[in-house]
Each structure stands twice: as structure tokens, then as C-alpha cells.
Write a protein that holds these residues in place. Structure first.
Motif, PDB file in Angstrom:
ATOM      1  N   THR A 283       0.856  -1.103  -0.012  1.00  0.00           N
ATOM      2  CA  THR A 283       0.180   0.137   0.083  1.00  0.00           C
ATOM      3  C   THR A 283       0.836   1.267  -0.033  1.00  0.00           C
ATOM      4  N   HIS A 284       0.332   2.377  -0.681  1.00  0.00           N
ATOM      5  CA  HIS A 284       1.100   3.491  -0.438  1.00  0.00           C
ATOM      6  C   HIS A 284      -0.063   4.765  -0.351  1.00  0.00           C
ATOM      7  N   GLY A 285       0.365   5.907   0.126  1.00  0.00           N
ATOM      8  CA  GLY A 285      -0.639   6.974   0.263  1.00  0.00           C
ATOM      9  C   GLY A 285      -1.808   6.506   1.183  1.00  0.00           C
ATOM     10  N   LYS A 286      -2.968   6.910   0.997  1.00  0.00           N
ATOM     11  CA  LYS A 286      -3.970   6.712   1.944  1.00  0.00           C
ATOM     12  C   LYS A 286      -5.223   6.075   1.287  1.00  0.00           C
ATOM     13  N   ILE A 287      -5.560   4.953   1.902  1.00  0.00           N
ATOM     14  CA  ILE A 287      -6.946   4.060   1.288  1.00  0.00           C
ATOM     15  C   ILE A 287      -8.260   4.475   2.264  1.00  0.00           C
ATOM     16  N   ILE A 288      -9.301   4.806   1.518  1.00  0.00           N
ATOM     17  CA  ILE A 288     -10.493   5.183   1.990  1.00  0.00           C
ATOM     18  C   ILE A 288     -11.372   3.960   2.093  1.00  0.00           C
ATOM     19  N   VAL A 289     -11.632   3.562   3.135  1.00  0.00           N
ATOM     20  CA  VAL A 289     -12.784   2.664   3.458  1.00  0.00           C
ATOM     21  C   VAL A 289     -14.274   3.027   3.719  1.00  0.00           C
ATOM     22  N   THR A 290     -15.123   2.489   2.872  1.00  0.00           N
ATOM     23  CA  THR A 290     -16.618   3.264   3.336  1.00  0.00           C
ATOM     24  C   THR A 290     -17.352   2.121   3.783  1.00  0.00           C
ATOM     25  N   PRO A 291     -18.494   2.434   4.343  1.00  0.00           N
ATOM     26  CA  PRO A 291     -19.406   1.252   4.693  1.00  0.00           C
ATOM     27  C   PRO A 291     -20.341   0.943   3.842  1.00  0.00           C
ATOM     28  N   SER A 292     -20.277   1.331   2.433  1.00  0.00           N
ATOM     29  CA  SER A 292     -21.073   0.873   1.700  1.00  0.00           C
ATOM     30  C   SER A 292     -21.151  -0.577   1.181  1.00  0.00           C
ATOM     31  N   ARG A 293     -22.346  -1.001   0.999  1.00  0.00           N
ATOM     32  CA  ARG A 293     -22.422  -2.542   0.508  1.00  0.00           C
ATOM     33  C   ARG A 293     -21.655  -2.765  -0.914  1.00  0.00           C
TER      34      ARG A 293
END
Length: 293
Positions: A283-293
Motif C-alpha cells: 500500500t501507499h498513500g491513503k486508502i479510504i474505506v466506506t461502509p457501503s455495501r
């Protein structure tokens, strides 16, 4: 609500996305409708049990430290002890700040832990001053990207290590020189005043950073501990959850001083894969994690 939880410590397969009751805020707390959390590589250490002594939790626990969302419709941002990898989370009202107005609310979740770590490293622990030569090791990571920008904002001449994959991004964040750490031993020409280590590195690589620093200089590491020498002081820092610092970072984002480097956007079901990638250095930078299905 859906939440990503662990019932036991172990490999990434222990992460389960489950339907659980929505949390109820207690006295002084508020209910957050979560827009997103973000992946922090250190969360793999929480999941595996490596942080069980330092940061004990009661299992099962919902993952996620960074949170961006809304409280009664107002956009907020903060860092939780746990629980942000869900559709709803609770937090002390005093721990939250208003989210930046100039970026997507979900993307703001990239800021809390990585941003506060970088801010406290640059302004407090290293106390960078204008004109200093500063080496940011691990500039391609989430913390490293913020550290490059904040060191440059402090007036430093910034040298930054990055792989070829991240070099262009790191240069765009303000690094004066980008050093390819995959090409062989690091050389910096004139010794630097400070090294800000943002990478998990092996003992040999850690020891190799010390000779790059001038006599009387300092090393601040947010990851692998580094030993001081007769002429160089090395210290390990632990991030303090400080809403005032986070509010300052939000202002810097809205003023265009600080940029969020979002490299991917995923959902809760992707967390096992993301933990594997983080543990392999993928991984690099920032990874966004949403609660979407």
C-alpha cells in the motif's frame, strides 16, 4: 448496522463484516453516521495482537481509528480508540472537529491519525525550523506524504525517500529531492539536520540512517525504533489524539497548504485484502474505506 470486527487476534481472515446493533451514545458522546474510515498500516498490528499489551481492547471489537461522518447532519472528523469501520460509531463530542469544507467528506478520513502523527513529528518532536535540511524516510506512505508537506511548510529543504512508484507524487508534495531507496544505499550529500522516519524498516536500514545526520542532529521515528549514537539523538514518538492539532490540519487543508493523497477507495468487505497488502508493503498513500455495501 454493518461493522468490520475481530473476535480473536490472528491473520486477516479473522476480520468479519457482521450485522450488529447500532451503538448508543453515553453521557457526553454523540452518534456519528460514518462516511468513511481509512486504512492505517498499524491497524494490522492491532488485528494480529501485537498491540494487545500497549492498547488492550475487549473482543469482539470493531476496527477503525479514523472517522469522517455526520452528527445530526453536521460534517465531523476525528480519531477513535476503535469502531470507525462501521455504518455508525460513537465518540466523545469533544474529540471531534468540523471536517474540511474543500474535500469530499469520505476523503477527509485520510487525515486524523496520519496527519496528527506528521504534525506532532514536525512541529513538536523534531521542531523543524526554516532552512534546515530534513530527510523524510518513507515519504510514499500516508504519514510520510503529510510529513513532507508539513516539513516544507515549516521552511525546510526536504529530501524524501520513495520507490519509483511514488516518486512523482512525493515530488509534487514539495520534496526538493526524491531518493530512490530501492537503488542502493542512501546518500544525501551534505549531512541533514534531522531524519523523520515514517517507515517500518529492518535494523540494518535503521542503523544506516544515523550516519546521514550531522553531529548534534536528531532522528524522530514514528515506526521502527532507532538507537541514538554518540553524536545523534534518536527518539520514538507515539501520536497523541489532539483535536486542537486536528483542527489546525483541517485549516491547512482548506487553505490549500495540505493535500490529501488518496490512492484507493474500498468498502468494509475489502479489509482482509487491504490488511494483507499493508503487511506485504503493497500500500501507499491513503486508502479510504466506506461502509457501503
Amino acid at each position: 448496522m454493518r461493522a468490520a470486527r475481530i473476535h480473536e487476534y490472528g491473520d486477516p481472515d479473522v476480520i468479519r463484516v457482521e450485522d450488529i446493533p447500532q451503538p448508543l451514545p453515553g453521557p457526553g458522546e454523540v452518534l456519528i453516521r460514518v462516511a468513511a474510515t481509512s486504512l492505517n498500516p498499524t491497524e494490522t498490528a492491532l488485528r494480529s495482537g501485537l498491540l494487545a499489551t500497549m492498547f488492550p481492547v475487549v473482543l469482539p471489537v470493531t476496527l477503525g481509528w479514523d472517522v469522517a461522518g455526520t452528527v445530526d447532519g453536521d460534517p465531523v472528523l476525528g480519531m477513535l480508540d476503535a469502531g470507525a469501520a462501521a455504518e455508525f460509531a460513537v465518540a466523545p463530542a469533544t474529540s471531534l472537529v468540523r471536517a474540511p469544507a474543500t474535500v469530499l467528506l469520505a476523503d477527509a478520513a485520510a487525515l486524523p491519525l496520519a496527519g496528527m502523527t506528521a504534525w506532532q513529528t514536525v512541529t513538536e518532536h523534531a521542531a523543524i525550523t526554516p532552512g534546515e535540511r530534513v530527510l523524510v524516510n518513507g515519504a510514499g506512505g500516508g504519514i510520510g506524504g503529510f510529513t513532507v508537506q508539513l516539513a516544507k511548510h515549516a521552511g525546510a529543504y526536504v529530501l524524501a525517500t520513495a520507490s519509483p512508484r511514488s516518486a512523482a507524487t512525493v515530488r509534487s508534495l514539495g520534496a526538493d529531492e526524491v531518493l530512490d531507496y530501492t537503488a542502493g544505499p542512501l546518500t544525501v550529500g551534505e549531512p541533514v539536520d534531522a531524519v523523520l522516519n515514517c517507515a517500518a524498516i529492518d535494523p540494518a536500514a535503521a542503523a544506516a540512517l544515523v550516519p546521514l545526520v550531522r553531529r548534534g542532529g536528531r532522528i524522530i521515528t514514528v515506526a521502527t525504533p532507532i538507537e541514538s549514537s554518540a553524536s545523534v539523538t534518536a527518539r520514538h514518538m507515539v501520536t497523541r489524539n489532539d483535536p486542537a492539532d486536528l483542527a489546525t490540519l483541517v485549516r491547512l487543508v482548506d487553505d490549500g497548504v495540505l493535500r490529501l493523497v488518496i490512492t484507493d477507495r474500498r468498502t468494509l468487505g475489502d479489509l482482509p485484502e487491504l490488511h494483507r497488502l499493508a503487511e506485504s508493503g503493497g500500500t501507499h498513500g491513503k486508502i479510504i474505506v466506506t461502509p457501503s455495501r
